[in-house]
Scaffold this motif. Sequence first.
Motif, PDB file in Angstrom:
ATOM      1  N   UNK A  38     -16.747 -45.825  11.874  1.00  0.00           N
ATOM      2  CA  UNK A  38     -15.517 -46.090  11.117  1.00  0.00           C
ATOM      3  C   UNK A  38     -14.594 -47.032  11.891  1.00  0.00           C
ATOM      4  N   UNK A  39     -14.417 -46.759  13.174  1.00  0.00           N
ATOM      5  CA  UNK A  39     -13.525 -47.596  14.007  1.00  0.00           C
ATOM      6  C   UNK A  39     -14.005 -49.049  14.059  1.00  0.00           C
ATOM      7  N   UNK A  40     -15.319 -49.232  14.042  1.00  0.00           N
ATOM      8  CA  UNK A  40     -15.882 -50.581  14.095  1.00  0.00           C
ATOM      9  C   UNK A  40     -15.889 -51.268  12.731  1.00  0.00           C
ATOM     10  N   UNK A  41     -15.445 -50.538  11.697  1.00  0.00           N
ATOM     11  CA  UNK A  41     -15.343 -51.127  10.363  1.00  0.00           C
ATOM     12  C   UNK A  41     -16.598 -51.046   9.526  1.00  0.00           C
ATOM     13  N   UNK A  42     -17.592 -50.272   9.991  1.00  0.00           N
ATOM     14  CA  UNK A  42     -18.864 -50.229   9.274  1.00  0.00           C
ATOM     15  C   UNK A  42     -18.843 -49.284   8.069  1.00  0.00           C
ATOM     16  N   UNK A  43     -18.106 -48.193   8.147  1.00  0.00           N
ATOM     17  CA  UNK A  43     -18.115 -47.209   7.053  1.00  0.00           C
ATOM     18  C   UNK A  43     -17.515 -47.778   5.774  1.00  0.00           C
ATOM     19  N   UNK A  44     -16.474 -48.566   5.928  1.00  0.00           N
ATOM     20  CA  UNK A  44     -15.785 -49.095   4.749  1.00  0.00           C
ATOM     21  C   UNK A  44     -16.066 -50.556   4.499  1.00  0.00           C
ATOM     22  N   UNK A  45     -17.205 -51.044   4.984  1.00  0.00           N
ATOM     23  CA  UNK A  45     -17.500 -52.470   4.885  1.00  0.00           C
ATOM     24  C   UNK A  45     -17.573 -52.936   3.430  1.00  0.00           C
ATOM     25  N   UNK A  46     -17.863 -52.009   2.504  1.00  0.00           N
ATOM     26  CA  UNK A  46     -17.985 -52.366   1.084  1.00  0.00           C
ATOM     27  C   UNK A  46     -16.684 -52.217   0.309  1.00  0.00           C
ATOM     28  N   UNK A  47     -15.659 -51.647   0.928  1.00  0.00           N
ATOM     29  CA  UNK A  47     -14.413 -51.370   0.209  1.00  0.00           C
ATOM     30  C   UNK A  47     -13.456 -52.557   0.286  1.00  0.00           C
ATOM     31  N   UNK A  48     -12.535 -52.677  -0.663  1.00  0.00           N
ATOM     32  CA  UNK A  48     -11.641 -53.849  -0.703  1.00  0.00           C
ATOM     33  C   UNK A  48     -10.775 -53.967   0.536  1.00  0.00           C
ATOM     34  N   UNK A  49     -10.588 -55.199   0.980  1.00  0.00           N
ATOM     35  CA  UNK A  49      -9.739 -55.454   2.156  1.00  0.00           C
ATOM     36  C   UNK A  49      -8.309 -54.971   1.939  1.00  0.00           C
ATOM     37  N   UNK A  50      -7.835 -55.062   0.701  1.00  0.00           N
ATOM     38  CA  UNK A  50      -6.459 -54.651   0.398  1.00  0.00           C
ATOM     39  C   UNK A  50      -6.224 -53.182   0.680  1.00  0.00           C
TER      40      UNK A  50
END
Length: 379
Positions: A38-50
Amino acid sequence: MPPTLESEEHKALRAAVSALGKRHGRTFDREALWSEAAKLGYLGVNLPEAYGGGGGGIAELSIVLEELGAAGCPLLMMVVSPAICGTVIARFGTEEQKQHWLPALADGTRTMAFGITEPDAGSNSHRITTTARRDPDTGDWLLTGRKVFISGVDIADATLIVGRTEDARTGSLKPCLFIVPRDAEGFTRRQIDMELNAAEKQFELTLDDVRLPADTLVGDEDAGLLQLFAGLNPERIMTAAFAIGMGRYALARAVEYARDRTVWKAPIGSHQAIAHPLAQAHIDLELARLMMQKAAYLYDAGDDVGAGEAANMAKYAAGEACVKAVDQAVHTLGGNGLTREFGLASLITAARVSRIAPVSREMILNYVSHQTLGLPKSY
């Protein structure tokens, strides 16, 4: 970029996630890996940047799960929390639901489970009996029903429940999605005793007049199947990624063993009876990945119909390839394949999951025979 060729960004993501997976390895701590991913941004890689995500799609998320699986540490809840629930909320949720859930799903501080399967419905989602009715005095929803084989409910902050509401015009029931908090009154769970050795547990859920405020309904009450299938295509694609990763892990262990294990003055991998089945397993996994990439490409491009066909095919191909790869890996190691030391025996049971869930291979063959080939339905 066509799905047959990976972009440089995708290759870099693969390499980075693979390095993370190898640091954690087969004896990984689920919470520690979930938090770091999650900290590395992998868990939410598919979710909107906003909303705190990476702004990518299921293509990127499937790479993350596949590479973690190939390193021996797959995170099953990635199939559920960011892929199904995150996708559905991002596409159909209210602004308040997006603000409340998406940043937390992306940074790993909240997790969601997904409840669709029922004891008496099985593969037939049209027979779902979990029903939601309005309290005419308060506008609240009241949910009643049962769910079974729901993953990770004990570690999830809420479960996205598929229920049915009565259409006032026709009187027929239509599917709707509700966010049910873990501590909701009347919402109880019972752990199912599984032979499957996995960090995520399976549960049977009971909803006994669970009272929910009106704003827990996700999306339009009349959208029905559109919203449901928005989550099911990513689920199939991510299940394919889970299976391909597992198959790659097993195959790598077998190849390593076949290269080093020497009998009669030569490594056993020099014999075609050992080498050819491993080569076939590799080919099948690569072919399954191609279909998975096609499915993810179509889904991320907004082609829900095309993605539905490809996602089913990808899940089927990956499940078959995974089971065969695991079986051949165990066979390559002989007796060692059944020891805890080599860590392959537990995959025999785990690999079957990719053939069974979230939809059986027979139901996929039904889908392809009548949707793709135009043959009459048997049911």
